[in-house]
Design a protein around this motif. Structure first.
Motif, mmCIF file in Angstrom:
data_model
loop_
_atom_site.group_PDB
_atom_site.id
_atom_site.type_symbol
_atom_site.label_atom_id
_atom_site.label_comp_id
_atom_site.label_asym_id
_atom_site.label_seq_id
_atom_site.Cartn_x
_atom_site.Cartn_y
_atom_site.Cartn_z
ATOM 1 N N THR A 4 0.832 -1.201 0.000
ATOM 2 C CA THR A 4 0.000 0.000 0.000
ATOM 3 C C THR A 4 0.869 1.253 0.000
ATOM 4 O O THR A 4 0.598 2.205 -0.742
ATOM 5 C CB THR A 4 -0.958 -0.007 1.212
ATOM 6 N N VAL A 5 1.916 1.267 0.808
ATOM 7 C CA VAL A 5 2.829 2.422 0.864
ATOM 8 C C VAL A 5 3.498 2.633 -0.496
ATOM 9 O O VAL A 5 3.584 3.769 -0.987
ATOM 10 C CB VAL A 5 3.878 2.231 1.982
ATOM 11 N N ILE A 6 3.944 1.564 -1.114
ATOM 12 C CA ILE A 6 4.591 1.671 -2.434
ATOM 13 C C ILE A 6 3.595 2.202 -3.465
ATOM 14 O O ILE A 6 3.923 3.076 -4.274
ATOM 15 C CB ILE A 6 5.195 0.318 -2.855
ATOM 16 N N HIS A 7 2.366 1.695 -3.428
ATOM 17 C CA HIS A 7 1.333 2.167 -4.351
ATOM 18 C C HIS A 7 1.081 3.664 -4.139
ATOM 19 O O HIS A 7 0.985 4.433 -5.117
ATOM 20 C CB HIS A 7 0.044 1.364 -4.163
ATOM 21 N N MET A 8 0.988 4.092 -2.903
ATOM 22 C CA MET A 8 0.768 5.516 -2.615
ATOM 23 C C MET A 8 1.964 6.352 -3.079
ATOM 24 O O MET A 8 1.786 7.486 -3.538
ATOM 25 C CB MET A 8 0.488 5.730 -1.129
ATOM 26 N N ALA A 9 3.163 5.807 -2.993
ATOM 27 C CA ALA A 9 4.349 6.521 -3.489
ATOM 28 C C ALA A 9 4.264 6.698 -5.005
ATOM 29 O O ALA A 9 4.623 7.756 -5.538
ATOM 30 C CB ALA A 9 5.619 5.767 -3.108
ATOM 31 N N PHE A 10 3.780 5.652 -5.708
ATOM 32 C CA PHE A 10 3.585 5.770 -7.157
ATOM 33 C C PHE A 10 2.579 6.879 -7.470
ATOM 34 O O PHE A 10 2.780 7.673 -8.382
ATOM 35 C CB PHE A 10 3.097 4.457 -7.767
ATOM 36 N N ILE A 11 1.490 6.923 -6.709
ATOM 37 C CA ILE A 11 0.468 7.952 -6.927
ATOM 38 C C ILE A 11 1.060 9.343 -6.664
ATOM 39 O O ILE A 11 0.877 10.263 -7.479
ATOM 40 C CB ILE A 11 -0.774 7.694 -6.046
ATOM 41 N N ALA A 12 1.765 9.496 -5.563
ATOM 42 C CA ALA A 12 2.381 10.795 -5.249
ATOM 43 C C ALA A 12 3.374 11.209 -6.333
ATOM 44 O O ALA A 12 3.416 12.381 -6.735
ATOM 45 C CB ALA A 12 3.063 10.732 -3.881
ATOM 46 N N SER A 13 4.143 10.254 -6.828
ATOM 47 C CA SER A 13 5.100 10.550 -7.905
ATOM 48 C C SER A 13 4.385 11.000 -9.170
ATOM 49 O O SER A 13 4.798 11.974 -9.812
ATOM 50 C CB SER A 13 5.961 9.322 -8.215
ATOM 51 N N ALA A 14 3.316 10.297 -9.538
ATOM 52 C CA ALA A 14 2.584 10.646 -10.756
ATOM 53 C C ALA A 14 1.949 12.024 -10.637
ATOM 54 O O ALA A 14 1.994 12.826 -11.580
ATOM 55 C CB ALA A 14 1.517 9.590 -11.048
ATOM 56 N N VAL A 15 1.365 12.307 -9.484
ATOM 57 C CA VAL A 15 0.765 13.629 -9.271
ATOM 58 C C VAL A 15 1.850 14.703 -9.351
ATOM 59 O O VAL A 15 1.653 15.756 -9.972
ATOM 60 C CB VAL A 15 0.013 13.674 -7.926
ATOM 61 N N SER A 16 2.995 14.438 -8.761
ATOM 62 C CA SER A 16 4.105 15.402 -8.804
ATOM 63 C C SER A 16 4.588 15.629 -10.232
ATOM 64 O O SER A 16 4.813 16.771 -10.642
ATOM 65 C CB SER A 16 5.272 14.913 -7.945
#
Length: 175
Positions: free
Chosen positions: A147-159
């Motif tokens: 879940t943390v890794i998935h959220m990091a992917f989302i944060a990266s994409a938004v950034s």
């Protein structure tokens, strides 16, 4: 006025500009990887069909999600192969071909990064869904980290998307 094709480049400029063709073997290698994924998909589909009478709904769903995952990775490969070649090596000169992807006409390095990030989120979402379906066989640490890794992917994409928007529209920072 001299056309760009007839203009003379300095030897250094010609070497630097010509070096983009060194990426061609990389894109050809990704086409081979695409073929590997097609073969993998067919093998997994054959397993699904062969085992169908002995599978419960959760097992079918997990196997279908695995097939979707392969398709999404394959889509990612196509974006990198076609978009990367068009952006960094040479134009494809499709001349209005009816199968030309809509996004290809305005592809650039930033758009390609955003599309790739979104694809990675989709692939990660499939993996996370498979994890949640198979939750009884996993420990809490695995669930938390995925879940943390998935959220990091989302944060990266938004950034990446936000930075791309700022770069494309510098006045967007003022609002």
């Amino acid at each position: 006025m001299e056309s760009p094709r007839n203009s003379k480049m300095s030897p250094l400029s010609a070497i630097l500009f010509g070096s983009r063709w060194l990426q061609l073997p990389l894109y050809l290698g990704l086409i081979v990887a695409q073929l590997v994924y097609v073969i993998h998909f067919m093998v997994e589909l054959t397993h699904l069909i062969a085992r169908l009478p002995h599978l419960n709904e959760a097992d079918i769903m997990l196997m279908v999600l695995g097939l979707i995952d392969v398709v999404m990775i394959s889509n990612l490969l196509i974006m990198v192969i076609v978009g990367g070649y068009e952006t960094f090596v040479s134009r494809l000169n499709l001349n209005g071909h009816p199968d030309e992807p809509d996004w290809l006409s305005h592809v650039n390095a930033n758009l390609l990064k955003v599309k790739l990030a979104m694809s990675i989120i989709g692939i990660s979402s499939i993996h996370l869904l498979k994890t949640f379906i198979n939750v009884e066989n996993l420990d809490d640490k695995t669930l938390i980290w995925q879940t943390v890794i998935h959220m990091a992917f989302i944060a990266s994409a938004v950034s990446i998307a936000w930075i791309d928007r700022i770069m494309a529209h510098p006045d967007a920072q003022k609002h």
